[in-house]
Design a protein around this motif. Sequence first.
Motif, short mmCIF file in Angstrom:
data_model
loop_
_atom_site.label_atom_id
_atom_site.label_comp_id
_atom_site.label_asym_id
_atom_site.label_seq_id
_atom_site.Cartn_x
_atom_site.Cartn_y
_atom_site.Cartn_z
N LEU A 37 -7.05 -15.02 4.97
CA LEU A 37 -6.78 -14.25 3.76
C LEU A 37 -7.36 -12.85 3.88
O LEU A 37 -6.71 -11.85 3.50
CB LEU A 37 -7.37 -14.97 2.55
CG LEU A 37 -7.02 -14.41 1.18
CD1 LEU A 37 -5.52 -14.49 0.94
CD2 LEU A 37 -7.75 -15.16 0.08
N GLN A 38 -8.56 -12.75 4.40
CA GLN A 38 -9.21 -11.44 4.58
C GLN A 38 -8.34 -10.54 5.46
O GLN A 38 -8.11 -9.37 5.16
CB GLN A 38 -10.58 -11.64 5.23
CG GLN A 38 -11.27 -10.37 5.66
CD GLN A 38 -12.19 -9.83 4.61
OE1 GLN A 38 -12.40 -10.46 3.57
NE2 GLN A 38 -12.73 -8.66 4.84
N ARG A 39 -7.86 -11.10 6.57
CA ARG A 39 -7.05 -10.32 7.49
C ARG A 39 -5.74 -9.89 6.83
O ARG A 39 -5.32 -8.73 6.95
CB ARG A 39 -6.76 -11.15 8.74
CG ARG A 39 -5.90 -10.40 9.77
CD ARG A 39 -5.56 -11.29 10.95
NE ARG A 39 -4.60 -10.65 11.82
CZ ARG A 39 -3.91 -11.28 12.77
NH1 ARG A 39 -4.10 -12.59 12.96
NH2 ARG A 39 -3.04 -10.63 13.51
N ALA A 40 -5.08 -10.81 6.13
CA ALA A 40 -3.78 -10.51 5.54
C ALA A 40 -3.89 -9.46 4.44
O ALA A 40 -3.10 -8.49 4.41
CB ALA A 40 -3.16 -11.79 4.98
N VAL A 41 -4.86 -9.61 3.55
CA VAL A 41 -5.02 -8.66 2.46
C VAL A 41 -5.40 -7.28 2.99
O VAL A 41 -4.99 -6.25 2.45
CB VAL A 41 -6.04 -9.17 1.43
CG1 VAL A 41 -6.32 -8.12 0.36
CG2 VAL A 41 -5.55 -10.44 0.77
N GLY A 42 -6.14 -7.25 4.09
CA GLY A 42 -6.52 -5.98 4.69
C GLY A 42 -5.34 -5.19 5.24
O GLY A 42 -5.46 -3.98 5.49
N LEU A 43 -4.21 -5.86 5.45
CA LEU A 43 -3.01 -5.18 5.95
C LEU A 43 -2.18 -4.54 4.84
O LEU A 43 -1.23 -3.80 5.12
CB LEU A 43 -2.14 -6.18 6.73
CG LEU A 43 -2.76 -6.73 8.02
CD1 LEU A 43 -1.91 -7.88 8.56
CD2 LEU A 43 -2.88 -5.62 9.06
N ILE A 44 -2.54 -4.84 3.60
CA ILE A 44 -1.78 -4.32 2.45
C ILE A 44 -2.48 -3.08 1.90
O ILE A 44 -3.70 -3.04 1.76
CB ILE A 44 -1.67 -5.40 1.36
CG1 ILE A 44 -0.85 -6.58 1.88
CG2 ILE A 44 -1.03 -4.83 0.09
CD1 ILE A 44 -0.82 -7.77 0.97
N ASP A 45 -1.70 -2.07 1.59
CA ASP A 45 -2.26 -0.83 1.07
C ASP A 45 -1.30 -0.22 0.07
O ASP A 45 -0.10 -0.56 0.04
CB ASP A 45 -2.50 0.16 2.22
CG ASP A 45 -3.75 0.99 2.01
OD1 ASP A 45 -4.26 1.01 0.88
OD2 ASP A 45 -4.21 1.61 2.98
#
Length: 428
Positions: free
Chosen positions: A390-398
Amino acid sequence: MAKRALILLEGHRSSGRLYMKAAERLGLHPITLAANPVQYDYLAAEGIETVHVDSDNFEGLIHECSRLRAIYDIAGITGFSGFDESVYATVGKLCRYFDLPGPNPISIERCCDKLTQRQLLAEAGVPIPAYRIAENATDIESFASEIGLPLIVKPAVGSGSSGVRLCRNVDELAEHTAYLLGGKHVWRSPPRILVEEFAQGPYYDAHTMGNEVVGIGAADFGPPPHFVFRAGIFPAPLTDDENKRIADVSLSCLRALGLGWGPTNIEFRWTKHGPLVIEVNPRLSGGIQTIQAAYGVDLINEHIKLVIGDECDLRRKHSHTAAWRCLLPDRDGILDWIDGDSQAAAVPGVAEVKFYVNPKTPIIRRGDYTDTIGYVIAASPSRARTEAILQRAVGLIDWSITPFPTIDEQEHQPPFTSPSAQVALGKR
């Protein structure tokens, strides 16, 4: 032979499309009855048959359902509470009128009135926060002195955390009282305000179908004084004893409120005295996709099966840990752009990525469920792995938001770009 149809009253921005897809998988033709169909963008996008009708006009709904019954084999009727939970009570009345399976409308109406709900729970011995009902500022001030600060002040009828505030001092209490009674809050019933003890402790919610507890999740919120969901995990990290206590109280709620049919979501705070019931919602919650990711149980599919008179199957297909994160802007303005959804969805273990907004959408935070501009769900066999995914996926959203012009700054203020690194799953 007439086509079997499922009538859905109104729609829902997150689960509406899922209901349509589930109905079609079950061989049903979905038909939506709505007062303003254009607000549900998936209807036009999916080519769903839609009827424009005032959902507050019961006779008009009977007329339209009768007309449709002359064309289709109406297998069932259900709907979405959305902001106005009276819609689901109307669903129950329509089911009774057409002799179809459905919820007890009287139970739904009593449950949707938070005062009546609390009275029934208290009479049944269910643990709830101390509360009072107020109709004016004097009442609120008096009850605040009696119960003590901090406390929760909210409309007695409503949903989605609209008008709900944590008042930590007399200034916040006066400010929110003025908001509720000063004409800014949109009341959908005669103004009555619930003043209640702030039950402090971790938040949990139980998901039931019929008289069975499907599972219990945990969640947390953004910064006070609002209660906007920020992140959550399913199943909740509880001991066997804690899980049993919440499950037992949940079943007590169902008995006290007469909610033995269909889905229910029960919200708790675990206090120093154990689980306290904050609210009972006679509907599916927004966490249904997380349950499916964790257990392989599609509650929407199973709900529709109940609606059309079939037996539902709540057996777990697997046992994973699922977690979700809401995407929350930290300022108002115009959304310039938002992206990263396809990259996030491609991360192994991500179950779903959803944006509610498009570029050029005005972002106005109201301190309720409409503040959420999207979410991400991840799942895996372990909690640590799920949180990392989840951390990795959310970090890809901007995204980027240009603030609304002010008198001093006008259009010269630079846009705000969300700090991806700050978007992480909260620890309980």
